[in-house]
Design a protein around this motif. Structure first.
Motif, short mmCIF file in Angstrom:
data_model
loop_
_atom_site.label_atom_id
_atom_site.label_comp_id
_atom_site.label_asym_id
_atom_site.label_seq_id
_atom_site.Cartn_x
_atom_site.Cartn_y
_atom_site.Cartn_z
N SER B 29 0.83 -1.22 0.00
CA SER B 29 0.00 0.00 0.00
C SER B 29 0.85 1.26 0.00
CB SER B 29 -0.91 0.03 1.22
OG SER B 29 -1.72 -1.09 1.26
N TYR B 104 3.62 -8.57 1.85
CA TYR B 104 2.57 -7.82 1.14
C TYR B 104 1.65 -8.73 0.33
CZ TYR B 104 5.50 -8.35 -3.04
OH TYR B 104 6.23 -8.86 -4.09
N GLU B 107 -2.34 -8.56 0.89
CA GLU B 107 -3.09 -7.44 0.27
C GLU B 107 -3.34 -7.72 -1.20
OE1 GLU B 107 -1.85 -3.19 1.25
OE2 GLU B 107 -0.11 -4.37 1.89
N LYS B 111 -7.00 -8.82 -3.33
CA LYS B 111 -7.57 -8.05 -4.45
C LYS B 111 -7.68 -8.90 -5.71
CE LYS B 111 -6.47 -3.28 -3.29
NZ LYS B 111 -5.84 -3.22 -1.99
#
Lengths: 471, 198
Positions: B29, B104, B107, B111
């Motif tokens: 992010s 990461y 995340e 999605k």
């Protein structure tokens, strides 16, 4: 539930009608475990075998727990205690890895062929050597995390299939680059941490319970069991013990204690010499001559005594899977995970209680010490008589002049009856270390019984105890 | 100035390498496409010539790792594995390759591979899913599972696999040892259920 199991439970859990709730909890627990589906695959079959074992051991354990829940507490406390007891029993039923620990109780019972119905014996015997296996891909990843490389990169050869089960893992054969054949004991991932957390939870559940003084003693015994389980998950401790025991038998060609290899070992991976030989059942099928049976019985008895009197180590897991018999008279020793190193206080207690009996007053003091009661607290004459009976049984072989016949089932049966009778009468109060001493004692006697061995136990006791620096 | 095909390949490679480094150090992010472009030595908008979104770029990295895992699994097979072990090893090889991206990966996977994700973001996830399930179908076929059963259980398996991935992403145990246990138990149960059905 099978009629035999029902009979066993009924026989053990006799108590007053007022103590209905814990008995219901016990029956409920045993029923839940008994209602597992019929096994169709290997995994399910392993679980059900372990469950049969767990049922029996849980029966005894729950009985001991229940028996500590007794007498003169108020109604409010009784309700509170019932809640805690139910929670404790529930937690036990979920601790499936404890099948290893319960296996050890079952193994103890297995060696007393006249005590349990034959079908239980056959099921329990299998538990000496069986456990759900880790496949190689899991094992490879785990060993890589522990030793820094894949096992096929570390060792010259590595057998991908385990050749033996351990109570918390399994054992593989390999060859070092030096050519030495080794056995590598590998623990199932996460077991150690799970045991530690569950032990803490169990003690948290049991701690607030308010019972008689006997219950406090029982809780200490459960705590002791949990601590021992945790110790068994640390292979570094086992390795250190392996070395100490090896030193006890240096120069004795009859006893083979495997060397361990620290460069290929961690807390959860233990690499040691591979020992060949036959386990007890296989050895007995060769119809060995009586002289060889007597020889091995005597050797096993001597090993136990030397470990205790010189090494101050109780070999608390003397079951058939831990000995390897050679036809040339050599005996291999395996698995030093379930041993108890005596503390100074425990050794002092052992010398006092198990040493030569002195005056009646000394005798009574020693008995009270073994039951962990204060000198001023009265103990019923029946209880004292029972403990004295047991001590007489225990001392009989070492006071017998000549060859004692351990193959006489009356001797072993009498000892076991004394223990179970004591449990039925609620004489469960005892120093935790006595549990380990008892397991060692009964384990050795049971092995000698299976061998039909006769030997001069008195001479061995006198030699080994007099060689002890402090006994 | 016209850019040669070779230069395009090299630019793409620099973008991917820079993204990998920045995602690993700063998280997904917090990393911006501007930062990636700067690190890769390209103009800000150039990234979108190769990857429509930042998520797509991340999935390219993750997808590449999982493809490596697939190849490793096939290379390391002994041939005598039972079904549970094969399924375990297949997932494990992917996790091994995914390890540098664990910080990461959650995340990005949420999605790109969630069943609830909007269609324009599922292409990359869809490719990863297809490749993974293709190998799983092959494994099931090796173990004699009939093709009709394979079609049905693939959906079930995918749910199980996503669950293991989610567990692994959040696994704080040392060297994610808990994931080994969860993966082992999951694949044993799945294989046992298939065996009973057959």
């Amino acid at each position: 539930m099978s009629p035999d199991l029902q009979h066993l439970i009924s026989g053990l859990t006799q108590g007053s009608p007022a103590e209905a709730s814990p008995r219901d909890a016990l029956h409920q627990l045993a029923s839940v475990l008994a209602q597992r589906p019929i096994p169709v695959g290997r995994m399910m079959r392993s679980r059900t075998i372990c469950s049969a074992q767990s049922r029996i051991a849980l029966t005894y354990l729950a009985y001991w727990l229940r028996h500590g829940y007794a007498g003169d507490v108020g109604e409010k406390e009784r309700c509170l205690n019932e809640t805690h007891l139910s929670a404790a029993l529930e937690l036990f039923s979920t601790m499936s890895y404890l099948r290893g620990a319960f296996m050890k109780v079952g193994q103890l019972l297995t060696n007393y062929p006249n005590v349990l119905p034959v079908q239980f014996i056959d099921t329990l015997k299998a538990l000496h050597f069986e456990a759900p296996p880790m496949h190689f891909s899991l094992l490879r990843e785990f060993v890589h995390d522990e030793l820094g490389k894949d096992p096929t990169d570390i060792f010259e050869t590595f057998e991908t299939k385990a050749f033996a089960a351990a109570s918390l893992g399994q054992v593989h054969r390999a060859r070092l680059k030096s050519g030495q054949m080794v056995a590598i004991k590998i623990q199932y991932p996460n077991v150690g941490r799970t045991i530690r957390e569950d032990s803490k939870n169990l003690m948290t559940i049991l701690s607030p319970m308010r019972f008689t003084d006997d219950w406090e003693n029982l809780k200490r015994q459960v705590e002791d069991l949990c601590q021992t389980l945790e110790t068994e998950t640390d292979y570094c401790e086992e390795a250190a013990r392996l070395q100490r025991v090896g030193r006890l038998f240096e120069g004795d060609d009859r006893v083979i204690v495997p060397r361990f290899y620290p460069e290929f070992s961690t807390r959860r991976v233990l690499t040691m010499d591979y020992l060949d030989g036959a386990h007890l059942d296989e050895f007995l099928t060769t119809d060995p001559p009586a002289a060889l049976r007597h020889f091995y019985g005597e050797l096993i008895y001597r090993i136990s005594h030397r470990m205790l009197y010189t090494g101050r180590v109780v070999y608390a897991d003397p079951h058939p899977g831990n000995y390897l018999f050679h036809n040339d008279g050599r005996l291999g020793l395996l698995d030093f995970g379930c041993c108890r190193d005596l503390t100074t206080e425990e050794w002092d207690y052992f010398c006092q209680v198990h040493g030569a009996p002195g005056s009646q007053e000394h005798h009574l003091k020693a008995l009270k010490r073994s039951m962990e009661v204060s000198d001023s607290r009265p103990v019923s004459p029946q209880h004292i008589f029972h403990v004295e009976e047991f001590c007489r049984w225990f001392r009989e072989p070492r006071q017998f002049n000549g060859d004692f016949d351990f193959g006489d089932e009356k001797y072993l049966g009498h000892g076991f009856n004394l223990v179970t009778d004591g449990v039925r009468r609620g004489y469960v109060r005892s120093k935790p270390v006595n549990t380990w001493l008892l397991r060692d004692l009964f384990g050795i006697c049971a092995l000698a019984f299976r061998l039909g061995a006769r030997f001069n136990a008195k001479a061995i006791f006198e030699e080994e105890s007099s060689a002890s620096p402090a006994y | 100035m016209r850019i040669t095909a070779q230069a395009k390949v090299e630019a793409r490679e620099r973008i991917v390498v820079s993204a990998l480094r920045l995602f690993a150090s700063n998280g997904f992010s917090r990393t911006t496409t501007r930062e990636i472009a700067e690190a890769a030595g390209v103009a800000s908008g150039t990234i979108f010539n190769y990857f429509p979104t930042k998520e797509s770029l991340a999935m390219a990295v993750i997808g590449g790792a999982l493809e490596d895992g697939e190849r490793n699994f096939l290379r390391r097979r002994r041939g005598d594995e039972e079904l549970a072990e094969d399924l375990f090893a297949h997932v494990l090889e992917g996790l091994r390759k995914l390890k540098p991206h664990r910080r990461y990966a959650g995340e990005v996977l949420e999605k790109a591979m969630s069943p609830f994700t909007s269609p324009e973001l599922t292409d990359d996830g869809g490719r990863v899913r297809s490749a993974h399930l293709k190998t799983v179908s092959q494994v099931l076929a090796w173990h004699g599972i009939s093709p009709t059963v394979v079609v049905f259980v693939s959906h079930l398996y995918w749910t199980l696999y996503l669950g293991v991935l989610a567990f692994w992403v959040n696994d704080s145990s040392k060297k994610q040892e808990d994931t080994l246990v969860v993966l082992d138990q999951s694949m044993r149960l799945f294989a046992a259920a298939l065996a009973e059905d057959e």
